[in-house]
Design a protein around this motif. Structure first.
Motif, PDB file in Angstrom:
ATOM      1  N   ASP A   5       0.821  -1.213   0.000  1.00 21.38           N
ATOM      2  CA  ASP A   5       0.000   0.000   0.000  1.00 21.38           C
ATOM      3  C   ASP A   5       0.857   1.266   0.000  1.00 21.38           C
ATOM      4  OD1 ASP A   5       0.745  -0.102   2.662  1.00 21.38           O
ATOM      5  OD2 ASP A   5      -1.270   0.238   3.460  1.00 21.38           O
ATOM      6  N   ILE A   6       2.057   1.170   0.555  1.00 19.14           N
ATOM      7  CA  ILE A   6       2.942   2.350   0.517  1.00 19.14           C
ATOM      8  C   ILE A   6       3.401   2.599  -0.915  1.00 19.14           C
ATOM      9  CG2 ILE A   6       5.269   3.131   1.141  1.00 19.14           C
ATOM     10  CD1 ILE A   6       4.733   2.650   3.905  1.00 19.14           C
ATOM     11  N   GLY A   7       3.668   1.510  -1.644  1.00 20.44           N
ATOM     12  CA  GLY A   7       4.064   1.656  -3.047  1.00 20.44           C
ATOM     13  C   GLY A   7       2.966   2.327  -3.856  1.00 20.44           C
ATOM     14  N   ARG A   8       1.740   1.878  -3.644  1.00 26.18           N
ATOM     15  CA  ARG A   8       0.603   2.487  -4.365  1.00 26.18           C
ATOM     16  C   ARG A   8       0.450   3.946  -3.974  1.00 26.18           C
ATOM     17  NH1 ARG A   8      -1.546  -2.664  -3.485  1.00 26.18           N
ATOM     18  NH2 ARG A   8      -2.540  -2.119  -1.520  1.00 26.18           N
ATOM     19  N   LYS A   9       0.658   4.221  -2.686  1.00 28.16           N
ATOM     20  CA  LYS A   9       0.518   5.600  -2.199  1.00 28.16           C
ATOM     21  C   LYS A   9       1.558   6.510  -2.857  1.00 28.16           C
ATOM     22  CE  LYS A   9      -0.898   8.921   0.286  1.00 28.16           C
ATOM     23  NZ  LYS A   9      -2.225   9.486   0.043  1.00 28.16           N
ATOM     24  N   ARG A  10       2.784   6.005  -2.970  1.00 21.86           N
ATOM     25  CA  ARG A  10       3.840   6.822  -3.592  1.00 21.86           C
ATOM     26  C   ARG A  10       3.486   7.152  -5.038  1.00 21.86           C
ATOM     27  NH1 ARG A  10       7.998   3.187  -1.612  1.00 21.86           N
ATOM     28  NH2 ARG A  10       8.432   3.769   0.526  1.00 21.86           N
ATOM     29  N   ARG A  11       2.929   6.161  -5.720  1.00 22.67           N
ATOM     30  CA  ARG A  11       2.564   6.414  -7.123  1.00 22.67           C
ATOM     31  C   ARG A  11       1.490   7.494  -7.217  1.00 22.67           C
ATOM     32  NH1 ARG A  11       3.211   0.949  -7.578  1.00 22.67           N
ATOM     33  NH2 ARG A  11       1.002   0.420  -7.519  1.00 22.67           N
ATOM     34  N   GLU A  67       1.756  15.137  -7.882  1.00 18.00           N
ATOM     35  CA  GLU A  67       2.788  16.182  -8.016  1.00 18.00           C
ATOM     36  C   GLU A  67       3.024  16.505  -9.491  1.00 18.00           C
ATOM     37  OE1 GLU A  67       5.298  17.498  -5.727  1.00 18.00           O
ATOM     38  OE2 GLU A  67       4.743  16.516  -3.854  1.00 18.00           O
ATOM     39  N   SER A  68       3.023  15.444 -10.303  1.00 19.08           N
ATOM     40  CA  SER A  68       3.252  15.666 -11.732  1.00 19.08           C
ATOM     41  C   SER A  68       2.132  16.492 -12.342  1.00 19.08           C
ATOM     42  CB  SER A  68       3.315  14.334 -12.480  1.00 19.08           C
ATOM     43  OG  SER A  68       4.306  13.550 -11.941  1.00 19.08           O
ATOM     44  N   ALA A  69       0.898  16.179 -11.912  1.00 13.60           N
ATOM     45  CA  ALA A  69      -0.251  16.887 -12.484  1.00 13.60           C
ATOM     46  C   ALA A  69      -0.270  18.352 -12.071  1.00 13.60           C
ATOM     47  CB  ALA A  69      -1.538  16.196 -12.038  1.00 13.60           C
ATOM     48  N   GLN A  70       0.175  18.615 -10.841  1.00 15.19           N
ATOM     49  CA  GLN A  70       0.090  19.981 -10.324  1.00 15.19           C
ATOM     50  C   GLN A  70       1.366  20.781 -10.586  1.00 15.19           C
ATOM     51  OE1 GLN A  70      -0.703  19.594  -6.177  1.00 15.19           O
ATOM     52  NE2 GLN A  70      -2.908  19.362  -6.466  1.00 15.19           N
ATOM     53  N   ALA A 112      -1.937  -2.408 -11.567  1.00 16.91           N
ATOM     54  CA  ALA A 112      -1.017  -1.407 -12.111  1.00 16.91           C
ATOM     55  C   ALA A 112       0.243  -2.096 -12.636  1.00 16.91           C
ATOM     56  CB  ALA A 112      -0.642  -0.424 -11.017  1.00 16.91           C
ATOM     57  N   THR A 113       0.781  -1.564 -13.706  1.00 18.08           N
ATOM     58  CA  THR A 113       1.992  -2.158 -14.250  1.00 18.08           C
ATOM     59  C   THR A 113       3.178  -1.841 -13.351  1.00 18.08           C
ATOM     60  OG1 THR A 113       1.111  -1.819 -16.415  1.00 18.08           O
ATOM     61  CG2 THR A 113       3.456  -2.273 -16.286  1.00 18.08           C
ATOM     62  N   VAL A 114       3.930  -2.850 -13.052  1.00 20.92           N
ATOM     63  CA  VAL A 114       5.133  -2.650 -12.250  1.00 20.92           C
ATOM     64  C   VAL A 114       6.153  -1.920 -13.101  1.00 20.92           C
ATOM     65  CG1 VAL A 114       6.970  -3.821 -10.988  1.00 20.92           C
ATOM     66  CG2 VAL A 114       4.676  -4.769 -11.024  1.00 20.92           C
ATOM     67  N   ARG A 115       6.802  -0.960 -12.476  1.00 15.59           N
ATOM     68  CA  ARG A 115       7.747  -0.190 -13.279  1.00 15.59           C
ATOM     69  C   ARG A 115       9.063  -0.928 -13.471  1.00 15.59           C
ATOM     70  NH1 ARG A 115       7.857   5.515 -10.620  1.00 15.59           N
ATOM     71  NH2 ARG A 115       7.568   4.272  -8.773  1.00 15.59           N
ATOM     72  N   ALA A 116       9.202  -2.018 -12.798  1.00 15.85           N
ATOM     73  CA  ALA A 116      10.390  -2.836 -13.026  1.00 15.85           C
ATOM     74  C   ALA A 116      10.091  -3.845 -14.114  1.00 15.85           C
ATOM     75  CB  ALA A 116      10.738  -3.574 -11.756  1.00 15.85           C
ATOM     76  N   LEU A 117      11.109  -4.288 -14.780  1.00 16.80           N
ATOM     77  CA  LEU A 117      10.956  -5.400 -15.711  1.00 16.80           C
ATOM     78  C   LEU A 117      11.609  -6.615 -15.075  1.00 16.80           C
ATOM     79  CD1 LEU A 117      11.729  -3.510 -18.990  1.00 16.80           C
ATOM     80  CD2 LEU A 117       9.521  -4.094 -18.040  1.00 16.80           C
ATOM     81  N   CYS A 118      11.104  -7.751 -15.371  1.00 18.77           N
ATOM     82  CA  CYS A 118      11.530  -8.930 -14.645  1.00 18.77           C
ATOM     83  C   CYS A 118      12.001 -10.035 -15.584  1.00 18.77           C
ATOM     84  CB  CYS A 118      10.369  -9.451 -13.799  1.00 18.77           C
ATOM     85  SG  CYS A 118       9.643  -8.163 -12.814  1.00 18.77           S
ATOM     86  N   ASN A 160      -8.684  10.447  -5.604  1.00 20.11           N
ATOM     87  CA  ASN A 160      -7.925   9.206  -5.402  1.00 20.11           C
ATOM     88  C   ASN A 160      -6.773   9.486  -4.441  1.00 20.11           C
ATOM     89  OD1 ASN A 160      -6.717   6.723  -5.559  1.00 20.11           O
ATOM     90  ND2 ASN A 160      -5.684   7.148  -7.496  1.00 20.11           N
ATOM     91  N   VAL A 161      -7.052   9.276  -3.156  1.00 18.60           N
ATOM     92  CA  VAL A 161      -6.048   9.591  -2.132  1.00 18.60           C
ATOM     93  C   VAL A 161      -5.198   8.357  -1.800  1.00 18.60           C
ATOM     94  CG1 VAL A 161      -5.716  10.386   0.255  1.00 18.60           C
ATOM     95  CG2 VAL A 161      -7.524  11.368  -1.143  1.00 18.60           C
ATOM     96  N   GLN A 162      -5.808   7.180  -1.840  1.00 23.45           N
ATOM     97  CA  GLN A 162      -5.129   5.940  -1.416  1.00 23.45           C
ATOM     98  C   GLN A 162      -4.637   6.069   0.022  1.00 23.45           C
ATOM     99  OE1 GLN A 162      -4.614   2.911  -2.642  1.00 23.45           O
ATOM    100  NE2 GLN A 162      -5.575   3.182  -4.642  1.00 23.45           N
ATOM    101  N   PHE A 163      -5.590   6.231   0.945  1.00 18.17           N
ATOM    102  CA  PHE A 163      -5.226   6.228   2.367  1.00 18.17           C
ATOM    103  C   PHE A 163      -4.549   4.894   2.677  1.00 18.17           C
ATOM    104  CE2 PHE A 163      -8.714   9.188   2.080  1.00 18.17           C
ATOM    105  CZ  PHE A 163      -8.381  10.183   2.974  1.00 18.17           C
ATOM    106  N   ILE A 164      -3.551   4.924   3.513  1.00 17.09           N
ATOM    107  CA  ILE A 164      -2.868   3.655   3.818  1.00 17.09           C
ATOM    108  C   ILE A 164      -3.173   3.213   5.243  1.00 17.09           C
ATOM    109  CG2 ILE A 164      -1.056   3.985   2.116  1.00 17.09           C
ATOM    110  CD1 ILE A 164       0.805   4.692   4.376  1.00 17.09           C
TER     111      ILE A 164
END
Lengths: 259, 455
Positions: free
Chosen positions: A29-35, A41-44, A115-121, B33-37
């Motif tokens: 969930d932290i990974g999803r949150k970072r995305r 940030e990118s949008a704004q 979601a697509t993983v940004r790593a390739l495996c 889309n906040v994705q609360f953790i």
């Protein structure tokens, strides 16, 4: 490990709670949150295209120097993102650390949330983790390169007004990218300062973009509500000794240090 | 005239289709889309920097997101609360895993403690807001001539933001509010109990957060009576928990079912040789269960009406006499790694005992003793007196329970109160209870003490 609780049992067996929440999966969930944070940030914020065109147009010195520093910034952003990819791989259950493979062996994976993983495996037969194991590594594709660009633009936004990397800057970067080497942040700060120094005065104003300042200025619910942080210490055992069962075994406890 | 949020409709001009479209103000379209953790309890080993940093990072996200949520206007807040499952998971995880005041004390460093305290406050504020159907004087959406519709322009692909223009009262129709809470699982019984356990503790010198918490929970039960039914449904589960704990401890009880449960001795580990971790978990579980019930009744006393059902408190008294002497005895027989560990587990056990007595008393007081003197008729007073006598008579066989209860809440005080009521009670019935208490004290070798000695 979670402590045993009454409410946990009622949730599980009482049939009166939201069953969808019983098995909340915190892994990833932290990974999803970072995305989400990165996308926001990118949008704004400042885009790489706007940054690079403005800098190349207004740069006082030789464009080659400016271009080189922009490339360096991209490279640093990639270093920071690569750390994230490894972290992401570990979070979704892929192996860690990565090993280098050729493009023929590359196989794209997806996270459990789609979601697509940004790593390739890879599925290397000689892999020390055995057949079927996936190894993460950083390979730039077009999509991923745009993410690196967005990361580089973000690093520029963070460091354009400062010459040192503070704790707040580190937290900001970590919120978007996850854990990263501090040397990369210092490098990004230096490169940004170098680029800024090559720009004429007031150019930075052109690179300022709208932020969510309005939201931050809003009053917060509960600011005026009384709230008490203090928590009471429960009474000690000696205060409750009258709750004993005197006919029972009153012998003193046996102590040993063998645990 | 103000329009309730549940009736408000927003007209959106779709530039791509060149047409007006209408959406309710409470619609998933408006969420972000906040994705609360999810929250995790602080690391036990704060020296482990990796875990400590991971926890801090997680906590930092939660703090930022909850600040953001609390800054949202009424309509946006409610859209997020209703339609964002990640927010439900976040709040639920905090309520489940946050340390209680009776949990093993975490010696958190100042920076981690500050973070934990901040989440503690923010979750409380979010829950207060979720339990409030009427807010006043906060920025709101544009309302045109008191109509129930709002016009805004946007494209379908973008999530539109409408600008706050007026200040007015915000509210949701009470009936609709009750439906929203219940149907979307915004609150449920375990969450309400968690809230009581986390925020209902009395504070030295003042009432702390309890008064507002009582208002919140009362409002939830008032606006949605189905929560009362859910609470009643939780009672058999709670009784089953006590039954399971008894079985684990090798104690035969008849708490949850109609027929006495036979113990399969082959599968029961004697308490004295049980693994320390398992034994500790049994005590912690018992302690948490009894504390949570007591604090919930303390914060929301009308729930005492439900806890008289299925002879809950009589079964609790039976549990007291069968389980606690065995546990206390084993505590003294087992070997402990150090004195402080023994004291910590013993503290928990004593508190569990104390809360059995307090739960019994709370239920009896709320239902029968407190309303006795205010009873408007002899018949009404009679029902309270008979209720009291019924439950006291039901626990006369539980000798230790009677001794300890009488120590904490002397029966003679209750008898004086009962004698003052409009109902002409037969004194011999009260004497019978008193005789049973005296006999229990004699059987147990218990010295009668004054109430002033009790906690």
């Amino acid at each position: 490990m979670a402590l045993p609780r009454l409410t946990g049992a009622i949730r599980a067996f009482g049939n009166i709670a939201d069953s969808e929440l019983l098995e909340a999966d915190v892994s990833g969930d932290i990974g999803r949150k970072r995305r989400v944070c990165a996308d926001e940030e990118s949008a704004q914020g400042l885009t790489w295209k706007h940054l690079s065109t403005t800098v190349l147009r207004l740069g006082e010195k030789d464009n080659q120097v400016v271009t080189k520093e922009l490339r360096n910034l991209i490279s640093t952003a990639r270093d920071i993102e690569a750390q994230t990819v490894l972290k992401l791989g570990a979070e979704i259950g892929l192996c860690f650390p990565y090993h280098i493979i050729t493009s023929v062996q590359i196989d794209k994976q997806r996270c459990s949330d789609g979601a697509t993983v940004r790593a390739l495996c890879c599925k290397s037969p000689g892999c020390e983790f055995g057949s079927g194991s996936f190894h993460c590594l950083w390979v730039g594709t077009e999509t991923e390169f745009s993410e690196v660009e967005a990361g580089a633009a973000l690093l520029f936004s963070i460091f354009k007004d400062t010459e040192t990397v503070t704790k707040a800057h580190s937290l900001h970067i970590q919120r978007i990218f996850g854990p990263f080497p501090s040397s990369a942040a210092t490098k990004a700060c230096k490169i940004t300062n170098h680029i800024v120094n090559m720009l004429p005065d007031k150019t930075l104003e052109l690179l300022n973009v709208n932020s969510s300042a309005n939201e931050d200025d809003r009053a917060e619910f509960g600011e005026n509500l009384h709230f008490s942080q203090r928590r009471v210490e429960p009474p000690r055992e000696d205060e409750l000794s009258w709750l004993d069962f005197p006919n029972g075994d009153n012998s003193e406890p046996l102590f040993s240090m063998k645990y | 005239m103000a329009v309730p949020l549940d009736k408000l409709v927003i007209s959106v001009y779709n530039e791509e289709r060149k047409s007006k479209e209408q959406y309710p103000a409470l619609h998933p379209r408006w969420i972000k889309n906040v994705q609360f953790i999810c929250y995790q309890a602080p690391p036990l080993d704060v020296e482990d920097k990796v875990f400590a940093n991971e926890w801090k990072e997680r906590a930092d996200f939660i703090i930022r997101d909850l600040h953001w949520l609390l800054k949202q206007p009424h309509d946006k807040f409610w859209c997020q609360v209703i339609f964002d499952k990640s927010l439900h998971r976040c709040i639920d995880s905090y309520l489940k895993f946050a340390p209680r005041c009776f949990d093993v004390v975490y010696n958190l460093p100042d920076d981690l403690q500050k973070i934990e305290s901040e989440i503690y406050r923010l979750v409380y504020m979010v829950c207060v807001r979720m339990a409030t159907h009427k807010e006043s004087k906060v920025d709101t959406v544009i309302l045109v001539n008191g109509s129930t519709s709002v016009d805004i322009h946007c494209s379908l692909s973008a999530s539109p933001r409408y600008v706050s223009m007026t200040k007015q009262k915000h509210f949701i129709t009470p009936e609709e509010f009750g439906k929203i809470l219940y149907e979307n699982y915004i609150f449920d019984i375990p969450r309400l109990m968690d809230l009581a356990a986390l925020y209902g503790t009395n504070h030295t010198g003042d009432q702390g957060n309890k008064p507002l918490l009582t208002k919140m929970i009362t409002n939830i039960f008032t606006q949605q009576p189905n929560y009362g039914n859910d609470l009643a449904e939780a009672i058999p589960t709670i009784l089953q928990i006590f039954q399971n704990i008894s079985i684990t401890c090798g104690v035969m009880t008849n708490i949850a079912g109609q027929t006495p449960q036979k113990l399969d001795q082959a599968n029961i580990i004697p308490l004295v040789s049980m693994e320390t971790k398992q034994f500790q978990d049994v005590i912690f579980y018992l302690s948490d269960t009894l504390y949570t019930i007591w604090i919930f009744l303390d914060v929301y006393p009308p729930a005492c009406n439900t806890f008289v059902q299925k002879d809950f408190i009589i079964k609790l008294a039976s549990l007291y006499d069968s389980l606690f002497p065995a546990l206390i005895g084993v505590m003294k027989e087992r070997e402990w790694s150090c004195n402080s560990y023994y004291n910590m587990v013993m503290d928990k056990l004593r508190l569990a005992q104390l809360h059995v007595l307090k739960i019994f008393r709370q239920v009896i007081s709320f239902n029968y003793l407190d309303p006795l003197l205010d009873a408007g008729s002899e018949e009404e007073a009679g029902s309270h007196v008979e209720g009291y006598v019924h439950f006291m008579s039901g626990v006369l066989a539980e000798k230790w329970f009677l001794c300890h209860l009488n120590h904490l809440y002397p029966f003679r005080d209750d008898r004086d109160l009962l004698m003052q009521s409009r109902y002409p009670i037969d004194e011999t019935r009260l004497q019978f209870i008193l005789d049973a208490i005296n006999e229990a004290a004699a059987t147990c070798g218990w010295q009668m003490k004054s109430a002033a000695d009790a906690v």
